[in-house]
Design an enzyme around this catalytic site. Structure first.
Site, PDB file in Angstrom:
ATOM      1  N   LEU A  61       0.723  -1.286   0.038  1.00  0.00           N
ATOM      2  CA  LEU A  61      -0.069  -0.062  -0.002  1.00  0.00           C
ATOM      3  C   LEU A  61       0.845   1.278  -0.031  1.00  0.00           C
ATOM      4  O   LEU A  61       0.309   2.326   0.067  1.00  0.00           O
ATOM      5  CB  LEU A  61      -0.970  -0.097   1.261  1.00  0.00           C
ATOM      6  CG  LEU A  61      -1.902  -1.316   1.201  1.00  0.00           C
ATOM      7  CD1 LEU A  61      -3.019  -0.995   2.408  1.00  0.00           C
ATOM      8  CD2 LEU A  61      -2.795  -1.088  -0.091  1.00  0.00           C
ATOM      9  N   ARG A  62       2.031   1.120   0.320  1.00  0.00           N
ATOM     10  CA  ARG A  62       3.278   2.173   0.105  1.00  0.00           C
ATOM     11  C   ARG A  62       3.360   3.054   0.814  1.00  0.00           C
ATOM     12  O   ARG A  62       4.092   4.217   0.729  1.00  0.00           O
ATOM     13  CB  ARG A  62       2.881   2.692  -1.507  1.00  0.00           C
ATOM     14  CG  ARG A  62       3.152   1.838  -2.704  1.00  0.00           C
ATOM     15  CD  ARG A  62       4.445   1.184  -2.880  1.00  0.00           C
ATOM     16  NE  ARG A  62       4.701   0.346  -4.061  1.00  0.00           N
ATOM     17  CZ  ARG A  62       5.403  -0.705  -4.004  1.00  0.00           C
ATOM     18  NH1 ARG A  62       5.869  -1.327  -2.861  1.00  0.00           N
ATOM     19  NH2 ARG A  62       5.547  -1.515  -5.004  1.00  0.00           N
ATOM     20  N   ASP A 149       9.511  -8.996   3.262  1.00  0.00           N
ATOM     21  CA  ASP A 149       9.053  -8.794   2.016  1.00  0.00           C
ATOM     22  C   ASP A 149       9.560  -7.882   1.254  1.00  0.00           C
ATOM     23  O   ASP A 149       9.764  -6.638   1.390  1.00  0.00           O
ATOM     24  CB  ASP A 149       7.659  -8.977   1.682  1.00  0.00           C
ATOM     25  CG  ASP A 149       7.166  -9.129   0.162  1.00  0.00           C
ATOM     26  OD1 ASP A 149       7.268 -10.191  -0.183  1.00  0.00           O
ATOM     27  OD2 ASP A 149       6.724  -8.340  -0.254  1.00  0.00           O
ATOM     28  N   ASN A 277       9.142  -9.733  -9.155  1.00  0.00           N
ATOM     29  CA  ASN A 277       9.904 -10.410  -8.160  1.00  0.00           C
ATOM     30  C   ASN A 277       9.069 -11.368  -7.354  1.00  0.00           C
ATOM     31  O   ASN A 277       8.064 -10.891  -6.568  1.00  0.00           O
ATOM     32  CB  ASN A 277      10.678  -9.706  -7.167  1.00  0.00           C
ATOM     33  CG  ASN A 277      12.329  -9.703  -7.743  1.00  0.00           C
ATOM     34  OD1 ASN A 277      12.587 -10.410  -8.688  1.00  0.00           O
ATOM     35  ND2 ASN A 277      13.045  -8.868  -7.232  1.00  0.00           N
ATOM     36  N   ASP A 304       0.088  -9.825  -4.353  1.00  0.00           N
ATOM     37  CA  ASP A 304       1.163  -9.155  -4.369  1.00  0.00           C
ATOM     38  C   ASP A 304       1.214  -7.810  -5.066  1.00  0.00           C
ATOM     39  O   ASP A 304       1.857  -7.382  -5.880  1.00  0.00           O
ATOM     40  CB  ASP A 304       2.585  -9.841  -4.926  1.00  0.00           C
ATOM     41  CG  ASP A 304       3.999  -9.446  -4.553  1.00  0.00           C
ATOM     42  OD1 ASP A 304       3.858  -8.239  -3.966  1.00  0.00           O
ATOM     43  OD2 ASP A 304       4.837 -10.008  -5.031  1.00  0.00           O
ATOM     44  N   HIS A 308       3.523   1.042  -8.882  1.00  0.00           N
ATOM     45  CA  HIS A 308       4.724   1.676  -9.297  1.00  0.00           C
ATOM     46  C   HIS A 308       4.067   2.731 -10.152  1.00  0.00           C
ATOM     47  O   HIS A 308       3.377   2.618 -11.062  1.00  0.00           O
ATOM     48  CB  HIS A 308       5.983   1.028  -9.922  1.00  0.00           C
ATOM     49  CG  HIS A 308       6.491   0.078  -8.984  1.00  0.00           C
ATOM     50  ND1 HIS A 308       7.372   0.300  -7.894  1.00  0.00           N
ATOM     51  CD2 HIS A 308       6.335  -1.373  -8.819  1.00  0.00           C
ATOM     52  CE1 HIS A 308       7.838  -0.579  -7.373  1.00  0.00           C
ATOM     53  NE2 HIS A 308       7.139  -1.748  -7.749  1.00  0.00           N
ATOM     54  N   GLY A 323       7.300  -5.388 -10.113  1.00  0.00           N
ATOM     55  CA  GLY A 323       5.856  -5.395  -9.337  1.00  0.00           C
ATOM     56  C   GLY A 323       4.799  -5.173 -10.411  1.00  0.00           C
ATOM     57  O   GLY A 323       4.989  -4.438 -11.465  1.00  0.00           O
TER      58      GLY A 323
HETATM   59  O1  DOR Z   1       7.719  -7.537  -7.817  1.00  0.00           O
HETATM   60  C1  DOR Z   1       7.793  -7.137  -6.459  1.00  0.00           C
HETATM   61  N1  DOR Z   1       7.328  -5.762  -6.155  1.00  0.00           N
HETATM   62  N2  DOR Z   1       8.084  -8.251  -5.719  1.00  0.00           N
HETATM   63  C2  DOR Z   1       8.362  -7.904  -4.492  1.00  0.00           C
HETATM   64  O2  DOR Z   1       8.951  -8.542  -3.760  1.00  0.00           O
HETATM   65  C3  DOR Z   1       8.399  -6.272  -3.827  1.00  0.00           C
HETATM   66  C4  DOR Z   1       7.260  -5.726  -4.862  1.00  0.00           C
HETATM   67  C5  DOR Z   1       7.171  -4.357  -4.494  1.00  0.00           C
HETATM   68  O3  DOR Z   1       7.324  -3.720  -3.402  1.00  0.00           O
HETATM   69  O4  DOR Z   1       7.268  -3.464  -5.422  1.00  0.00           O
END
Ligand code: DOR
Length: 427
Positions: A61-62, A149, A277, A304, A308, A323
């Site tokens: 949720l950033r 994580d 990831n 997940d 971004h 992500g």
């Molecule tokens: O793809 C991913 N994005 N994998 C992760 O473990 C972290 C996440 C992110 O926080 O953007």
């Protein structure tokens, strides 16, 4: 809305499937379940499944610190639109969620959210992998899931100590692992294999994940503590967890929607939308993840959800952050892509993750008198096309743009309040 009846649907929860209306009381609890219920306003659920709200074990949720990509408010609105009534917020924020004050900040931000926001806590200070966090003070505030994580805990001795410390806490908690041996994954931007060789993009081998899954299964046996494996993406990882469960070890696992719907062949576009990831894997791994979801080796579907900004994702593939978004598409992707009955899909998205997150007292059903009305109403036949610009998220990094899916969330209720009605967010 005061007392109302969700009318004409089919109720699905862990206890079974039956036709029935659901009456919700003014106090946000379920007042009655049965056919022909009267009283108060009516919310139409004809042709729909009425189920416990979904629970996401894994949402970014950033907040605090990365508000340009998402906020608790926007992310939880996306969650509610996706049928989620509870999400566990990941700790790779800035600062990391690694002490009581940051947990308190996230929980405070979540108080007005249209979804129940639970905070995870980091296992190590700053997620730096060197020193354990004050898990007890975070557990006291309600944290039930700890993870670094974004990174795995590299030091096996430290992970052992984390498990031992957690086993002594007065409340049951889950330690969850992002399985990635950094020394093997370093410098890799996609899965290491045929496609990475063809494209000339450095890869991360599947073994980077599998080695840590194997290690933590062994540590679970050593300490007697439960380990939850996050976003499993390879066939060997799924096999390791299946075998550990067969031997009676306390392990659980989740898989993301992207790891059962997309392969590393997508990276041929060089589009950073497909950078994630753990990375997207070949067909055989995707099939193994699906098989694990079908036979119970994998307990939960997680999103997940990793927002971004456009600027970040418009960089070259090796520069862009990993992500992709997931909260608004998870249920429909599972219903469309997995060859599983809706009951099993809901188990993977609702009551099984609720149990892993320690939230079963309020989320994940059953749909029964006296329980909090945390519910989603899903039309399993409605077809829709994914349109990233229509997302409630602040970000647009959705790899499913233009894909047609079957199954749509029509209403979501949070403690009896309609937070989504007819597919529209109410706040
Ligand atoms: O793809 C991913 N994005 N994998 C992760 O473990 C972290 C996440 C992110 O926080 O953007």
């Amino acid at each position: 809305m005061s007392g109302f009846v969700i009318r004409g649907g089919t109720v699905v929860d862990a206890t079974g499937t039956r036709r029935g209306d659901v009456a919700v009381d003014d106090d946000g609890t379920i007042a009655a379940v049965g056919e022909g219920l009267e009283g108060g306003d009516v919310v139409d659920a004809s042709g729909c499944v009425v189920a416990p709200g979904l629970v996401d074990l894994h949402a970014h949720l950033r907040e605090p610190g990365r508000e340009e990509a998402e906020t608790v408010e926007t992310g939880s609105r996306a969650a509610a639109l996706g049928g989620f009534t509870a999400v566990v917020a990941m700790p790779n924020t800035s600062p990391a969620i690694d002490c009581a004050s940051v947990v308190r900040e996230v929980l405070d931000l979540g108080r007005s959210a249209p979804c129940d926001v639970h905070s995870s806590g980091a296992i190590t200070v700053g997620r730096a992998g060197e020193q354990l966090t004050p898990m007890a003070e975070m557990a006291e505030l309600g944290v039930r899931l700890f993870t670094d994580d974004g990174d795995g805990v590299q030091d096996a001795g430290l992970m052992r100590r984390a498990l031992e410390y957690a086993s002594g806490l007065p409340v049951p908690v889950t330690l969850a692992q992002h399985c990635e041996v950094a020394a093997l994954a370093a410098g890799g931007h996609m899965h290491e294999g045929e496609w990475s060789s063809r494209l000339g993009i450095p890869g991360q081998p599947a073994e980077s994940e599998e080695l840590m899954v194997a290690r933590d299964i062994v540590l679970s046996r050593l300490t007697g503590m439960r380990v939850h494996f996050q976003h499993l993406s390879t066939g060997v990882s799924v096999d390791l967890v299946r075998e550990a469960k067969r031997r009676g070890l306390a392990v659980t696992a989740e898989a993301t929607t992207h790891h059962f719907t997309l392969t590393d062949a997508e990276v041929a576009s060089y589009d950073p939308l497909y950078k994630v990831n753990p990375p997207l894997r070949p067909d055989a791994d995707v099939a193994a993840v699906r098989a694990g979801l079908a036979d119970g080796a994998v307990d939960a579907i997680a999103t997940d959800h990793a927002p971004h900004t456009q600027e970040a994702k418009e960089q070259a593939f090796d520069e862009a952050p990993p992500g992709m978004l997931g909260l608004e598409t998870a249920l429909a992707l599972a219903l469309t892509e997995l060859d599983l009955p809706i009951e099993q899909v809901l188990a993977l998205l609702s009551w099984q993750p609720a149990a892993i997150a320690g939230l079963s007292d309020q989320h994940g059903g059953p749909v029964a008198v006296g329980r909090p009305a945390n519910l989603c109403v899903v039309d399993p036949t409605e077809t829709w096309t994914v349109e990233p610009t229509a997302s409630a998220s602040r970000s647009r990094n959705n790899p499913y743009a233009g894909r047609t899916l079957t199954g749509r969330v029509r209403h979501t209720f949070l403690f009896g309040e309609p937070v989504v009605l007819e597919g529209d967010a109410q706040r």
